[in-house]
Structure formats: C-alpha cells, structure tokens
Design a protein around this motif. Structure first.
Motif, PDB file in Angstrom:
ATOM      1  N   LEU A  11       0.832  -1.203   0.000  1.00 25.13           N
ATOM      2  CA  LEU A  11       0.000   0.000   0.000  1.00 25.13           C
ATOM      3  C   LEU A  11       0.868   1.255   0.000  1.00 25.13           C
ATOM      4  CD1 LEU A  11      -2.701   1.491   0.209  1.00 25.13           C
ATOM      5  CD2 LEU A  11      -2.612   1.112   2.682  1.00 25.13           C
ATOM      6  N   LEU A  12       1.900   1.292   0.817  1.00 27.60           N
ATOM      7  CA  LEU A  12       2.772   2.470   0.873  1.00 27.60           C
ATOM      8  C   LEU A  12       3.517   2.681  -0.441  1.00 27.60           C
ATOM      9  CD1 LEU A  12       4.126   2.138   4.510  1.00 27.60           C
ATOM     10  CD2 LEU A  12       2.500   3.831   3.634  1.00 27.60           C
ATOM     11  N   TYR A  13       3.975   1.603  -1.056  1.00 25.51           N
ATOM     12  CA  TYR A  13       4.629   1.726  -2.363  1.00 25.51           C
ATOM     13  C   TYR A  13       3.637   2.196  -3.430  1.00 25.51           C
ATOM     14  CZ  TYR A  13       8.938  -0.589  -0.809  1.00 25.51           C
ATOM     15  OH  TYR A  13      10.107  -0.909  -0.183  1.00 25.51           O
ATOM     16  N   THR A  14       2.401   1.747  -3.340  1.00 29.72           N
ATOM     17  CA  THR A  14       1.373   2.172  -4.295  1.00 29.72           C
ATOM     18  C   THR A  14       1.086   3.668  -4.128  1.00 29.72           C
ATOM     19  OG1 THR A  14       0.412  -0.052  -4.298  1.00 29.72           O
ATOM     20  CG2 THR A  14      -0.973   1.728  -5.129  1.00 29.72           C
ATOM     21  N   VAL A  15       1.049   4.132  -2.886  1.00 27.05           N
ATOM     22  CA  VAL A  15       0.851   5.569  -2.640  1.00 27.05           C
ATOM     23  C   VAL A  15       2.016   6.358  -3.222  1.00 27.05           C
ATOM     24  CG1 VAL A  15       0.778   7.343  -0.831  1.00 27.05           C
ATOM     25  CG2 VAL A  15      -0.648   5.304  -0.640  1.00 27.05           C
ATOM     26  N   ARG A  19       1.711   9.188  -6.176  1.00 27.15           N
ATOM     27  CA  ARG A  19       2.204  10.561  -6.059  1.00 27.15           C
ATOM     28  C   ARG A  19       3.170  10.894  -7.192  1.00 27.15           C
ATOM     29  NH1 ARG A  19       1.339  12.620  -0.648  1.00 27.15           N
ATOM     30  NH2 ARG A  19       3.162  13.938  -0.956  1.00 27.15           N
ATOM     31  N   TYR A  20       3.995   9.932  -7.569  1.00 21.46           N
ATOM     32  CA  TYR A  20       4.937  10.142  -8.670  1.00 21.46           C
ATOM     33  C   TYR A  20       4.192  10.315  -9.993  1.00 21.46           C
ATOM     34  CZ  TYR A  20       8.624   9.347 -12.065  1.00 21.46           C
ATOM     35  OH  TYR A  20       9.475   9.477 -13.134  1.00 21.46           O
ATOM     36  N   LEU A  21       3.247   9.419 -10.270  1.00 25.03           N
ATOM     37  CA  LEU A  21       2.506   9.495 -11.538  1.00 25.03           C
ATOM     38  C   LEU A  21       1.662  10.757 -11.616  1.00 25.03           C
ATOM     39  CD1 LEU A  21       1.402   5.776 -11.984  1.00 25.03           C
ATOM     40  CD2 LEU A  21       3.202   6.994 -13.219  1.00 25.03           C
ATOM     41  N   ARG A  32      -7.441   4.573 -13.887  1.00 21.65           N
ATOM     42  CA  ARG A  32      -7.003   4.049 -15.178  1.00 21.65           C
ATOM     43  C   ARG A  32      -5.517   3.693 -15.187  1.00 21.65           C
ATOM     44  NH1 ARG A  32      -7.770   8.391 -18.298  1.00 21.65           N
ATOM     45  NH2 ARG A  32      -5.576   8.941 -18.284  1.00 21.65           N
ATOM     46  N   ASN A  33      -4.683   4.528 -14.566  1.00 25.25           N
ATOM     47  CA  ASN A  33      -3.236   4.393 -14.704  1.00 25.25           C
ATOM     48  C   ASN A  33      -2.539   3.670 -13.568  1.00 25.25           C
ATOM     49  OD1 ASN A  33      -3.698   7.595 -15.855  1.00 25.25           O
ATOM     50  ND2 ASN A  33      -2.915   6.029 -17.211  1.00 25.25           N
TER      51      ASN A  33
END
Length: 82
Positions: A11-15, A19-21, A32-33
């Motif tokens: 979850l933390l890596y997904t957050v 934020r990066y994307l 979508r992304n």
C-alpha cells in the motif's frame, strides 16, 4: 506474508507510485493508470509443490488497493493538502 505486513508495504509503495505518476503523467487518472502490486517471496515458494493456503500459493501476494484508499492515504501523508 500477511503476518509480515506485506500488504501495508504494498500500500505504501502504491501511494508513492500514485504521487509520482500524479506529478509526472499528464492526464493521470488513478483508476485508469494505477494498478496493484505483486510480491513473490522466492524463499516461500517451492515450485509446483508450493502449498496453497486460502486459495493463494505460499510466497505470493497480489493486491490492488482501492483507489479511494490510495488517494486518502496520500492526502493524509501530505498533511491533508492533496
């Protein structure tokens, strides 16, 4: 893998990826992304004989956190500014 809190790490890596994307991808839409994540803990897997628990092979974690959770956690970590 659940007992070792891998879903929290995912979850933390997904957050962080969200934020990066959001910053780098024009027209970014998390629905979508943004996908989920997969952990393959090789030491927990033993080929075709890998035990299956609750429908999942040991050493494998796959999860796509709900977009609303990712966005809310991102805002929380940003002090509510996002």
């Amino acid at each position: 893998m659940i007992d070792s809190h891998y879903p929290l790490q995912l979850l933390l890596y997904t957050v962080a990826l969200h934020r990066y994307l959001r910053w780098r991808l024009p027209g970014y839409d998390p629905d979508r992304n943004l996908g989920g994540g997969v952990y393959l803990y090789v030491r927990g897997m033993c080929g075709p004989d890998t035990p299956v628990v609750d429908g999942w092979p040991c050493g494998v974690l796959s999860w796509r956190p709900p977009t609303s959770l990712v966005v809310a956690l991102s805002a929380l970590l940003d002090g509510g500014r996002s």
